[in-house]
Design an enzyme around this catalytic site. Structure first.
Site, short mmCIF file in Angstrom:
data_model
loop_
_atom_site.label_atom_id
_atom_site.label_comp_id
_atom_site.label_asym_id
_atom_site.label_seq_id
_atom_site.Cartn_x
_atom_site.Cartn_y
_atom_site.Cartn_z
N CYS A 161 0.86 -1.19 0.00
CA CYS A 161 0.00 0.00 0.00
C CYS A 161 0.89 1.24 0.00
O CYS A 161 0.64 2.22 -0.69
CB CYS A 161 -0.89 0.04 1.24
SG CYS A 161 -1.84 -1.45 1.55
N HIS A 175 1.07 4.90 -1.89
CA HIS A 175 0.42 5.97 -1.14
C HIS A 175 1.32 6.65 -0.11
O HIS A 175 0.87 7.52 0.62
CB HIS A 175 -0.87 5.44 -0.51
CG HIS A 175 -1.83 4.94 -1.55
ND1 HIS A 175 -2.44 5.78 -2.45
CD2 HIS A 175 -2.23 3.68 -1.88
CE1 HIS A 175 -3.21 5.06 -3.26
NE2 HIS A 175 -3.09 3.79 -2.94
N ARG A 221 -12.70 -0.70 -1.19
CA ARG A 221 -11.51 -0.16 -1.87
C ARG A 221 -10.28 -1.00 -1.58
O ARG A 221 -9.42 -1.16 -2.43
CB ARG A 221 -11.29 1.30 -1.42
CG ARG A 221 -10.30 2.04 -2.26
CD ARG A 221 -10.81 2.29 -3.68
NE ARG A 221 -9.73 2.68 -4.56
CZ ARG A 221 -9.06 1.82 -5.35
NH1 ARG A 221 -9.35 0.54 -5.34
NH2 ARG A 221 -8.10 2.26 -6.13
N CYS A 229 -7.80 -2.52 -4.29
CA CYS A 229 -6.35 -2.32 -4.28
C CYS A 229 -5.62 -3.66 -4.36
O CYS A 229 -4.67 -3.81 -5.11
CB CYS A 229 -5.91 -1.58 -3.02
SG CYS A 229 -6.12 0.20 -3.14
#
Lengths: 280, 113
Positions: free
Chosen positions: A195, A199, A237, A241
């Protein structure tokens, strides 16, 4: 001389171990502040309160499109349906407002929270289900957007303006937080992304024409209606992802996602909640 | 009659699909979003049809000059994390995102950039 060198080396090694131990136990607040300062350094012009807009904060055109859509959002019908669900009494005759803390208002920013008695993370959706079960109803399926998603979309509007306020207190809570943090930073899937690859390290960067959003501020604006009418919860979400990086996805409502949401939400502490929002 | 026509159509479609597969160039593989998807992160400044590239990775240009040893370039594509553990690039060969043959084709394509 040799002995002294050896002693010094051992002392240094000991210090290293100690420092390693300190940084491993640095804790959630240090983790959050580290990310905030990482982004402040990377995006000096971005104000802290702008992070609630995620990728829109980097794209004035997309932001102005968002502003005009938010004047009369296409998903109001779903929120109305959620409101009706919210106000319909449960089998016991009580309503959700009777059952949840503070009548269900201004509480979304306290979730997920760690429940010491049950030894696990409880999301807002879990709290809604607890309420249903305590009042004679069957629990909703957490990932079902027609029931839980719709009810949650309305219920979360009652917390608009509340600041995210996740607490990690006690050993069990810290363990759950660390588990979520590990999921966030661990590379996974055929494409081998974490992740954080996107991000944290690549936030504000374009992948093809899409801007990657920073982790800080991500957790305060759910559900999002993608394309205007596709209800997407935060855990929906997560599934998306994981699929994007070609990983076998977990299911909404499972411990892995709940712990991830716990860590993830903490990283947005202090930022204002806003539900629901349009995203393209 | 109709059945025969549908069989013929089916055979033709299979043949067409097979020939399209065989003719897949390094560029096709590089541009294909479900294969190389190189443009997600890399610009190709010398190609006018390399539209809306991402910006996470370095632009793919002057590749021969930058990688005099073709094997080094191939190794980067196969698993970029081997030479740089911090690299975000998906390990195209190691994780079998592309086949060995597809990687060879992509290397040849990149060498022309």
């Amino acid at each position: 001389m040799k002995k002294i060198a050896k002693k010094t080396l051992m002392a240094l090694a000991g210090l290293g171990v100690m420092m390693g131990a300190v940084s491993a136990n640095a804790g959630p607040e240090e983790d959050r502040l580290k990310l905030v300062s990482h982004f402040k350094h990377k995006f000096p012009d971005l104000k802290q309160e702008d992070y609630v807009y995620s990728a829109l904060a980097f794209d004035p055109d997309a932001k102005s499109q968002y502003n005009s859509i938010m004047e009369f959002p296409p998903y109001l019908g779903v929120l109305e349906k959620g409101e009706k669900m919210w106000k319909t009494p449960l089998k016991s005759g009580k309503t959700y407002a009777d059952c949840l803390p503070n009548g269900g208002k201004m509480i979304a920013g306290n979730y997920p929270m760690f429940d010491n008695a049950r030894g696990k993370v409880v999301t807002l959706e879990d709290a809604i289900n607890d309420c249903r079960v305590a009042n004679g109803e069957d629990p909703y399926k957490i990932g079902d957007d027609n029931t839980m998603g719709t009810l949650g979309a309305y219920m979360r509007t009652l917390s608009d303006g509340m600041k995210m306020n996740i607490k990690v207190e006690g050993e069990g809570a810290l363990k759950a937080y660390e588990d979520g943090k590990r999921t966030f930073y661990q590379r996974a899937g055929q494409l081998n992304f974490s992740c954080g690859s996107c991000h944290v390290d690549n936030a504000g960067v374009r992948i093809r024409s899409e801007l990657l959003s920073p982790v800080v501020g991500q957790a305060v604006h759910w559900p999002a209606f993608r394309g205007g009418d596709k209800l997407t919860t935060l855990q929906d979400r997560y599934e998306g992802c994981q699929k994007n990086v070609r990983h076998v996805n977990d299911k909404a409502g499972g411990a892995r996602y709940n712990n991830l949401e716990y860590f993830h939400s903490y990283m947005s502490n202090g930022l204002e909640m806003k539900s629901s929002v349009f995203r393209k | 009659m109709r059945k025969r026509a549908s069989i013929i159509t089916g055979v033709l479609a299979t043949l067409l699909a097979a020939s399209a597969f065989a003719a897949e160039t390094g560029k096709d593989i590089a541009f294909n979003r479900s294969k190389g998807n190189c443009l997600a992160c890399h610009a190709m400044p010398t190609l006018p049809d390399a539209e809306q590239p991402g910006e996470s990775g370095p632009p793919l240009i002057a590749m021969q000059a930058r990688f005099p040893d073709k094997a080094v370039l191939r190794a980067k594509i196969w698993d970029a994390t081997a030479s740089n553990p911090q690299s975000f690039m998906p390990p195209m060969g190691k994780h079998q995102v592309l086949t060995e043959g597809e990687i060879d084709k992509v290397v040849e394509f990149l060498y022309g950039l």
